[in-house]
Design a protein around this motif. Sequence first.
Motif, PDB file in Angstrom:
ATOM      1  N   GLN A 144      72.326  69.823  23.649  1.00 36.24           N
ATOM      2  CA  GLN A 144      71.060  70.254  24.239  1.00 36.24           C
ATOM      3  C   GLN A 144      70.975  71.777  24.162  1.00 36.24           C
ATOM      4  N   TRP A 175      69.077  75.435  25.391  1.00 37.83           N
ATOM      5  CA  TRP A 175      68.447  76.031  26.570  1.00 37.83           C
ATOM      6  C   TRP A 175      67.829  77.383  26.214  1.00 37.83           C
ATOM      7  N   SER A 176      66.900  77.785  27.086  1.00 40.22           N
ATOM      8  CA  SER A 176      66.202  79.062  26.952  1.00 40.22           C
ATOM      9  C   SER A 176      65.524  79.141  25.572  1.00 40.22           C
ATOM     10  N   PHE A 177      65.514  80.324  24.957  1.00 39.83           N
ATOM     11  CA  PHE A 177      64.767  80.457  23.691  1.00 39.83           C
ATOM     12  C   PHE A 177      65.455  79.753  22.530  1.00 39.83           C
ATOM     13  N   SER A 219      76.135  71.824  25.608  1.00 44.33           N
ATOM     14  CA  SER A 219      74.981  72.706  25.845  1.00 44.33           C
ATOM     15  C   SER A 219      75.194  74.015  25.105  1.00 44.33           C
ATOM     16  N   PHE A 243      73.519  77.815  24.480  1.00 42.66           N
ATOM     17  CA  PHE A 243      72.517  78.713  25.068  1.00 42.66           C
ATOM     18  C   PHE A 243      72.882  80.183  24.903  1.00 42.66           C
ATOM     19  N   VAL A 246      73.448  84.356  29.889  1.00 40.79           N
ATOM     20  CA  VAL A 246      72.684  83.998  31.089  1.00 40.79           C
ATOM     21  C   VAL A 246      72.147  85.268  31.745  1.00 40.79           C
TER      22      VAL A 246
END
Lengths: 81, 131
Positions: A6, A8-10, A73, A75, A78
Amino acid sequence: MIVNVQFWSFFKELAGCDRSSFNVSPGTTVGQLQDLIAARFPKLSGLRGSTLVAVGVDYQPAHHVLSENDLISIFPPVQGG
Amino acid sequence: MRRQLSIGSELIDEAVLIARRDASHGIGAALCFSGLVRGSEDSVQIGGIEYEAFSEMATHQFHRLFDELERRWPMIESVRLVHRVGWVPVGESSLWLEVLSPHRAESFAAGQWLIDEMKRVVPIWKRIQKG
């Protein structure tokens, strides 16, 4: 074996989706999966140096060996607060 | 150490949070920190920030940080942290933290450490929205 990824974000926009599945060999590591992700989603390949990877809810290094049905995940750094 | 964590879209009501404070008579320091959405980012005016969280992992990572905080500062009695997700307009609070301890030094140190570590490991992201 199947593992699920998965974004995340852009990274979702760069991948063009928020999830993808990969059929990988037993013994595949996080680093090897990142090679497969870069091949399928070239827009993410240039960001590998700043990409964070978690398996389940814990960060894992490139040498971590994946298991069947793992949820990985992917990404960017953060930015809470 | 008591710990309370909330990650959600509700407005952070500091008055309500402070009214619910539960401090023993041994507590001499109540450190409260609010992180507000600034009106500009990199000299560009903005209207607010959209926060996105991987909530399950964020909760897990926050509790790991609370565990480490308790190990480093065993005198701390309580930590409460609220992080908003979704749209937060300029001027509103996106983060609220309270640390209770007998003396101020450990509250300041632990609060600074916790926010620094949050920004390093807790999976929450910002999306700047121009004003």
